[in-house]
Design an enzyme around this catalytic site. Sequence first.
Site, PDB file in Angstrom:
ATOM      1  N   HIS A  94       0.810  -1.231   0.000  1.00 15.51           N
ATOM      2  CA  HIS A  94       0.000   0.000   0.000  1.00 15.51           C
ATOM      3  C   HIS A  94       0.841   1.278   0.000  1.00 15.51           C
ATOM      4  O   HIS A  94       0.487   2.262  -0.609  1.00 15.51           O
ATOM      5  CB  HIS A  94      -1.036   0.001   1.129  1.00 15.51           C
ATOM      6  CG  HIS A  94      -0.501  -0.038   2.522  1.00 15.51           C
ATOM      7  ND1 HIS A  94      -0.097  -1.189   3.141  1.00 15.51           N
ATOM      8  CD2 HIS A  94      -0.309   0.952   3.424  1.00 15.51           C
ATOM      9  CE1 HIS A  94       0.315  -0.908   4.364  1.00 15.51           C
ATOM     10  NE2 HIS A  94       0.199   0.382   4.565  1.00 15.51           N
ATOM     11  N   ASP A  95       1.990   1.249   0.691  1.00 11.79           N
ATOM     12  CA  ASP A  95       2.797   2.474   0.792  1.00 11.79           C
ATOM     13  C   ASP A  95       4.077   2.409  -0.032  1.00 11.79           C
ATOM     14  O   ASP A  95       5.030   3.139   0.250  1.00 11.79           O
ATOM     15  CB  ASP A  95       3.154   2.727   2.266  1.00 11.79           C
ATOM     16  CG  ASP A  95       2.075   3.533   2.972  1.00 11.79           C
ATOM     17  OD1 ASP A  95       1.288   4.211   2.276  1.00 11.79           O
ATOM     18  OD2 ASP A  95       2.029   3.487   4.209  1.00 11.79           O
ATOM     19  N   LYS A 154       6.136   5.419  -1.205  1.00 15.50           N
ATOM     20  CA  LYS A 154       6.960   6.249  -0.309  1.00 15.50           C
ATOM     21  C   LYS A 154       8.441   6.138  -0.643  1.00 15.50           C
ATOM     22  O   LYS A 154       9.250   6.942  -0.188  1.00 15.50           O
ATOM     23  CB  LYS A 154       6.705   5.869   1.153  1.00 15.50           C
ATOM     24  CG  LYS A 154       5.384   6.396   1.665  1.00 15.50           C
ATOM     25  CD  LYS A 154       5.278   6.267   3.160  1.00 15.50           C
ATOM     26  CE  LYS A 154       3.926   6.759   3.645  1.00 15.50           C
ATOM     27  NZ  LYS A 154       3.687   6.366   5.045  1.00 15.50           N
ATOM     28  N   HIS A 205       2.504   9.818  -2.629  1.00 14.32           N
ATOM     29  CA  HIS A 205       2.955   8.417  -2.574  1.00 14.32           C
ATOM     30  C   HIS A 205       1.898   7.479  -3.149  1.00 14.32           C
ATOM     31  O   HIS A 205       2.218   6.389  -3.624  1.00 14.32           O
ATOM     32  CB  HIS A 205       3.365   8.000  -1.145  1.00 14.32           C
ATOM     33  CG  HIS A 205       2.229   7.682  -0.216  1.00 14.32           C
ATOM     34  ND1 HIS A 205       1.555   8.630   0.507  1.00 14.32           N
ATOM     35  CD2 HIS A 205       1.649   6.498   0.119  1.00 14.32           C
ATOM     36  CE1 HIS A 205       0.620   8.050   1.242  1.00 14.32           C
ATOM     37  NE2 HIS A 205       0.654   6.755   1.027  1.00 14.32           N
ATOM     38  N   HIS A 242      -5.838   3.764  -1.011  1.00 19.71           N
ATOM     39  CA  HIS A 242      -5.939   3.439   0.422  1.00 19.71           C
ATOM     40  C   HIS A 242      -6.037   4.670   1.323  1.00 19.71           C
ATOM     41  O   HIS A 242      -6.114   4.530   2.546  1.00 19.71           O
ATOM     42  CB  HIS A 242      -4.780   2.528   0.863  1.00 19.71           C
ATOM     43  CG  HIS A 242      -3.443   3.198   0.906  1.00 19.71           C
ATOM     44  ND1 HIS A 242      -2.719   3.485  -0.223  1.00 19.71           N
ATOM     45  CD2 HIS A 242      -2.699   3.655   1.937  1.00 19.71           C
ATOM     46  CE1 HIS A 242      -1.590   4.076   0.106  1.00 19.71           C
ATOM     47  NE2 HIS A 242      -1.558   4.196   1.423  1.00 19.71           N
TER      48      HIS A 242
HETATM   49 FE   FE2 Z   1      -0.272   5.484   2.616  1.00 24.52          FE
HETATM   50 FE   FE2 Z   2       0.453   1.667   6.381  1.00 23.32          FE
END
Ligand code: FE2
Ligand code: FE2
Length: 239
Positions: free
Chosen positions: A93-94, A97, A122, A148
């Site tokens: 999900h991230d 980043k 992100h 998300h």
């Molecule tokens: Fe996030």
């Molecule tokens: Fe997270």
Amino acid sequence: MASVRRELSEVRRLNRDATVDLGFALELEKRRSQELEEAYYDTVLRLTRASAYKDRETGAHIQRVSHYAKVIARHLGWSGDDQELIFRAAPMHDVGKIAIPDDLIRKAGSLDGGDRKVMESHTMIGSSLLEGSNSRLLNMARDIALTHHEHWDGSGYPHRLVGEQIPIAGRIVMLSDCYDALRSRRSYKRAFDHDATCRVILEGDGRTLPSHFDPRLLELFRQAHFEFETIFEQFKDVS
Ligand SMILES: [Fe+2]
Ligand SMILES: [Fe+2]
């Protein structure tokens, strides 16, 4: 007559062989696509690990989010395969980043103005990293990375999507990520215990509101919240 019979039996033999060949080819094809999905998953885990080097969020957080997402999928009646799919897709999900400057990621307190915009990007970066594949896993991961942080009531980002415009996998991971963020200490807040976290999600605290969540998932969380607590306890951060 004998020669016709001979020809018929030859045709039957060829048919039988063709069926065996087809069965073998299908089996081979299935095995190849499973191997390909495993290879995608392996690559993706490495990508996730690379992004975790920058992020203050831990490997344990990523594991927990996968487990919460699977619990929700199970309660929604998803097939075993689809539960496994979201379990594998949620850790990414991230992943966007990876492209956010370190000083921004480590900045204490909540961000404002331009910094917030960069941080919010992100989602788009993660989506562009994961898109353009034929893999179901990567397609779901791409939906999750992009959505998300969207909210059911349209107050989220990056596209302020509303309700069912947000893919279900994004809605599931948003609730999972939110539960875990509330349970964890952040530069701007202390860690909440399970009961306080349930109150924030179900009743709101000004920052998080029940209207952010898909009402069906919220109801499901009300019924199954204790499973979230079990997962949180089982996969604790090692400090
Ligand atoms: Fe996030
Ligand atoms: Fe997270």
